[in-house]
Design a protein around this motif. Structure first.
Motif, PDB file in Angstrom:
ATOM      1  N   PHE A   1       6.266   8.601   8.595  1.00 19.64           N
ATOM      2  CA  PHE A   1       5.549   8.918   9.892  1.00 19.64           C
ATOM      3  C   PHE A   1       5.481  10.425   9.819  1.00 19.64           C
ATOM      4  N   ALA A   2       6.155  11.229   9.261  1.00 22.59           N
ATOM      5  CA  ALA A   2       6.073  12.693   9.246  1.00 22.59           C
ATOM      6  C   ALA A   2       4.885  13.186   8.315  1.00 22.59           C
ATOM      7  N   ASN A   3       4.619  12.214   7.325  1.00 20.38           N
ATOM      8  CA  ASN A   3       3.631  12.776   6.308  1.00 20.38           C
ATOM      9  C   ASN A   3       3.012  11.241   5.794  1.00 20.38           C
ATOM     10  N   PRO A   4       1.983  10.763   6.381  1.00 20.80           N
ATOM     11  CA  PRO A   4       1.670   9.251   5.820  1.00 20.80           C
ATOM     12  C   PRO A   4       0.681   9.762   4.690  1.00 20.80           C
ATOM     13  N   LEU A   5       0.924   9.112   3.627  1.00 17.66           N
ATOM     14  CA  LEU A   5      -0.113   9.314   2.244  1.00 17.66           C
ATOM     15  C   LEU A   5      -1.204   8.408   2.127  1.00 17.66           C
ATOM     16  N   HIS A   6      -1.309   7.260   2.389  1.00 21.41           N
ATOM     17  CA  HIS A   6      -2.365   6.331   1.908  1.00 21.41           C
ATOM     18  C   HIS A   6      -3.108   6.470   3.122  1.00 21.41           C
ATOM     19  N   PRO A   7      -4.520   6.335   3.196  1.00 20.91           N
ATOM     20  CA  PRO A   7      -5.363   6.393   4.283  1.00 20.91           C
ATOM     21  C   PRO A   7      -5.179   5.069   5.222  1.00 20.91           C
ATOM     22  N   TYR A   8      -4.683   4.018   4.733  1.00 14.06           N
ATOM     23  CA  TYR A   8      -4.479   2.752   5.690  1.00 14.06           C
ATOM     24  C   TYR A   8      -3.531   3.056   6.623  1.00 14.06           C
ATOM     25  N   THR A   9      -2.173   3.826   5.865  1.00 21.62           N
ATOM     26  CA  THR A   9      -0.972   4.100   6.647  1.00 21.62           C
ATOM     27  C   THR A   9      -1.437   5.192   7.627  1.00 21.62           C
TER      28      THR A   9
ATOM     29  N   CYS B   1     -12.884   6.815   0.554  1.00 11.94           N
ATOM     30  CA  CYS B   1     -13.110   5.839  -0.873  1.00 11.94           C
ATOM     31  C   CYS B   1     -13.828   6.679  -1.846  1.00 11.94           C
ATOM     32  N   MET B   2     -13.660   6.558  -2.967  1.00 10.69           N
ATOM     33  CA  MET B   2     -14.302   7.133  -4.296  1.00 10.69           C
ATOM     34  C   MET B   2     -14.910   5.945  -4.963  1.00 10.69           C
ATOM     35  N   ASP B   3     -15.928   6.507  -6.159  1.00 12.52           N
ATOM     36  CA  ASP B   3     -16.213   5.462  -6.794  1.00 12.52           C
ATOM     37  C   ASP B   3     -15.268   4.774  -7.834  1.00 12.52           C
ATOM     38  N   ILE B   4     -14.231   5.069  -8.294  1.00 16.11           N
ATOM     39  CA  ILE B   4     -13.304   4.330  -8.876  1.00 16.11           C
ATOM     40  C   ILE B   4     -12.614   3.316  -7.908  1.00 16.11           C
ATOM     41  N   CYS B   5     -12.667   3.391  -6.621  1.00 19.35           N
ATOM     42  CA  CYS B   5     -11.960   2.587  -5.856  1.00 19.35           C
ATOM     43  C   CYS B   5     -12.708   1.229  -5.642  1.00 19.35           C
ATOM     44  N   ARG B   6     -14.156   1.318  -5.935  1.00 19.85           N
ATOM     45  CA  ARG B   6     -14.810   0.233  -5.867  1.00 19.85           C
ATOM     46  C   ARG B   6     -14.812  -0.526  -7.162  1.00 19.85           C
ATOM     47  N   GLU B   7     -14.261  -0.057  -7.961  1.00 20.36           N
ATOM     48  CA  GLU B   7     -14.280  -0.516  -9.421  1.00 20.36           C
ATOM     49  C   GLU B   7     -13.175  -1.303  -9.989  1.00 20.36           C
ATOM     50  N   LYS B   8     -11.988  -0.690  -9.466  1.00 19.72           N
ATOM     51  CA  LYS B   8     -10.669  -1.184  -9.942  1.00 19.72           C
ATOM     52  C   LYS B   8      -9.543  -1.132  -9.071  1.00 19.72           C
ATOM     53  N   ILE B   9      -8.596  -1.859  -9.066  1.00 19.28           N
ATOM     54  CA  ILE B   9      -7.544  -1.833  -8.220  1.00 19.28           C
ATOM     55  C   ILE B   9      -6.405  -0.687  -8.663  1.00 19.28           C
TER      56      ILE B   9
ATOM     57  N   ARG C   1       6.302   5.118  -2.915  1.00 21.38           N
ATOM     58  CA  ARG C   1       5.494   4.468  -3.768  1.00 21.38           C
ATOM     59  C   ARG C   1       4.079   4.378  -2.941  1.00 21.38           C
ATOM     60  N   VAL C   2       2.877   4.775  -3.555  1.00 17.14           N
ATOM     61  CA  VAL C   2       1.717   4.897  -2.904  1.00 17.14           C
ATOM     62  C   VAL C   2       0.637   4.002  -3.783  1.00 17.14           C
ATOM     63  N   ARG C   3      -0.309   3.095  -3.263  1.00 18.74           N
ATOM     64  CA  ARG C   3      -1.267   2.385  -4.089  1.00 18.74           C
ATOM     65  C   ARG C   3      -2.699   3.142  -3.563  1.00 18.74           C
ATOM     66  N   CYS C   4      -2.891   4.206  -4.303  1.00 18.38           N
ATOM     67  CA  CYS C   4      -4.189   4.900  -3.986  1.00 18.38           C
ATOM     68  C   CYS C   4      -4.467   5.742  -5.158  1.00 18.38           C
ATOM     69  N   PHE C   5      -5.925   5.846  -5.568  1.00 19.53           N
ATOM     70  CA  PHE C   5      -6.375   6.718  -6.537  1.00 19.53           C
ATOM     71  C   PHE C   5      -6.102   8.271  -6.343  1.00 19.53           C
ATOM     72  N   LEU C   6      -6.056   8.446  -4.906  1.00 22.29           N
ATOM     73  CA  LEU C   6      -5.862   9.934  -4.580  1.00 22.29           C
ATOM     74  C   LEU C   6      -4.502  10.496  -5.309  1.00 22.29           C
ATOM     75  N   TYR C   7      -3.526   9.752  -5.803  1.00 22.35           N
ATOM     76  CA  TYR C   7      -2.281  10.256  -6.286  1.00 22.35           C
ATOM     77  C   TYR C   7      -2.233   9.691  -7.730  1.00 22.35           C
TER      78      TYR C   7
ATOM     79  N   MET D   1       0.774  -1.303  -0.122  1.00 22.09           N
ATOM     80  CA  MET D   1      -0.055   0.256  -0.055  1.00 22.09           C
ATOM     81  C   MET D   1       0.713   1.347  -0.111  1.00 22.09           C
ATOM     82  N   GLU D   2       2.073   1.122   0.685  1.00 28.13           N
ATOM     83  CA  GLU D   2       2.864   2.521   0.801  1.00 28.13           C
ATOM     84  C   GLU D   2       4.462   1.901   1.096  1.00 28.13           C
ATOM     85  N   GLN D   3       5.299   2.542   0.346  1.00 30.45           N
ATOM     86  CA  GLN D   3       6.594   2.264   0.644  1.00 30.45           C
ATOM     87  C   GLN D   3       7.551   3.530   0.595  1.00 30.45           C
ATOM     88  N   GLY D   4       8.330   3.592   1.698  1.00 32.65           N
ATOM     89  CA  GLY D   4       9.321   4.500   1.653  1.00 32.65           C
ATOM     90  C   GLY D   4      10.157   4.802   2.746  1.00 32.65           C
ATOM     91  N   GLU D   5      11.043   5.943   3.159  1.00 30.70           N
ATOM     92  CA  GLU D   5      11.661   5.883   4.258  1.00 30.70           C
ATOM     93  C   GLU D   5      10.839   6.071   5.598  1.00 30.70           C
TER      94      GLU D   5
END
Length: 330
Positions: free
Chosen positions: A246-254, A297-305, A315-321, A237-241
């Motif tokens: 911790f200073a700025n988590p991007l993914h909602p799960y993180t 969550c947005m409509d596109i999130c329910r339709e595709k990965i 690296r972030v797995r989220c349609f927000l980006y 879902m998210e990868q990085g230093e």
């Protein structure tokens, strides 16, 4: 430039059960540098332990299979195609694994001495007498009091902290380049937890050992790691230093995982939590696997990965980006 010891690309490990195919690890990629600590974190059932067991080929071959196209390279050498005999030369000698349950990891009917002596005898070609002396020195290094008497004990006669130290001593006996620590402080009290973590950092600093730390404890991640890989339902879902995430988590799960850490500097009546739980595989959403629990969550999130998007050095797995451009996965 840091030397890359281990490189995992597009790792897919599927389980086959009752006619179902379960993608427990579904296209995971990461690298581990010499002397660095990588934290792999997420809730139970996210694929953390399966990732580590895939690297050492410890999964039952009839139920689990590493898929074609997966790549695991140690010093640039592919190891996914190695035989069991060849893997035995890697396990313990080059890559050591500390399992989370010290009671079940040690043989309950064998004395500690016999279990300690096996690895140096196999990998370092020592005689039993040499291995016994060497094992005593290893127990001293990890702070076991009265090591001579502990060598003659059975696992049930020792505390959880001592058993975990013995496991660490066993795995360090062949000076491995990589330690995979799967929840190494589970079920230990906080004092012993800190001692185990301090010991692992001391070993890393003394020998430039690389560590893969698998945990769901974000506090431990913040303290121990250089880089983080957040997993959910088999996906990254998210990868990085660590400091950046911790200073700025991007993914909602993180963000949910980090906000669930109790803080002494915040006056709060309730601890934050992520609603719901990781869904069963037969109930997995068609789109983003986190969408049923995500507050954004947005409509596109329910339709595709979503793919992995590169945001600065992360690296972030989220349609927000998605405006950052999707990374092509192997």
């Amino acid at each position: 430039m840091n030397e890359t010891i281990l490189e995992v690309s597009n790792l897919k490990t599927y389980f086959y059960s009752e006619g179902m195919t379960i993608p427990a690890v579904d296209g995971v990629s990461f690298s581990l540098q010499k002397g660095k600590v990588l934290g792999i974190c997420g809730e139970s059932g996210c694929g953390k332990s399966v990732t580590s067991q895939s690297i050492l080929k410890l999964l039952p071959p009839k139920q689990a299979k590493i898929q074609e196209g997966s790549s695991i390279k140690l010093h640039g050498e592919e190891i996914t195609s190695k035989t069991e005999k060849e893997m035995r030369e890697i396990r313990g000698k080059k890559i050591a694994m500390i399992f989370q349950d010290s009671m079940t990891s040690l043989n309950p009917v064998m004395r500690i001495s016999r279990q300690m002596e096996e690895m140096p005898m196999q990998h370092l070609n020592m005689t039993r007498a040499e291995a016994k002396k060497y094992s005593l020195e290893m127990l001293k290094k990890v702070g076991i009091p009265s090591p001579e008497s502990r060598m003659q004990a059975f696992p049930h006669q020792l505390s959880g902290g001592m058993r975990q130290r013995i496991l660490i001593a066993m795995q360090l006996s062949c000076n491995p380049e990589i330690i995979i620590a799967d929840e190494p402080t589970t079920a230990l009290d906080v004092t012993i937890q800190q001692q185990i973590l301090d010991l692992m950092l001391e070993i890393k600093n003394a020998n430039s050992t690389s560590i893969m730390l698998i945990t769901h404890d974000m506090g431990v991640v913040a303290q121990m790691t250089d880089d983080i890989m957040i997993m959910y339902a088999g996906l990254v879902m998210e990868q990085g230093e660590t400091k950046e995430i911790f200073a700025n988590p991007l993914h909602p799960y993180t963000r949910g995982l980090i906000s669930s850490i109790p803080r002494l500097d915040v006056d709060s009546q309730r601890l934050s939590s992520i609603k719901g739980s990781v869904p069963n595989w037969h109930e997995m959403p068609a789109g983003c696997r986190y969408c049923n629990r995500c507050p954004e969550c947005m409509d596109i999130c329910r339709e595709k990965i979503p793919g992995l998007y590169t945001v600065e050095e992360r690296r972030v797995r989220c349609f927000l980006y998605q405006n950052h451009g999707e990374e092509k996965e192997a």
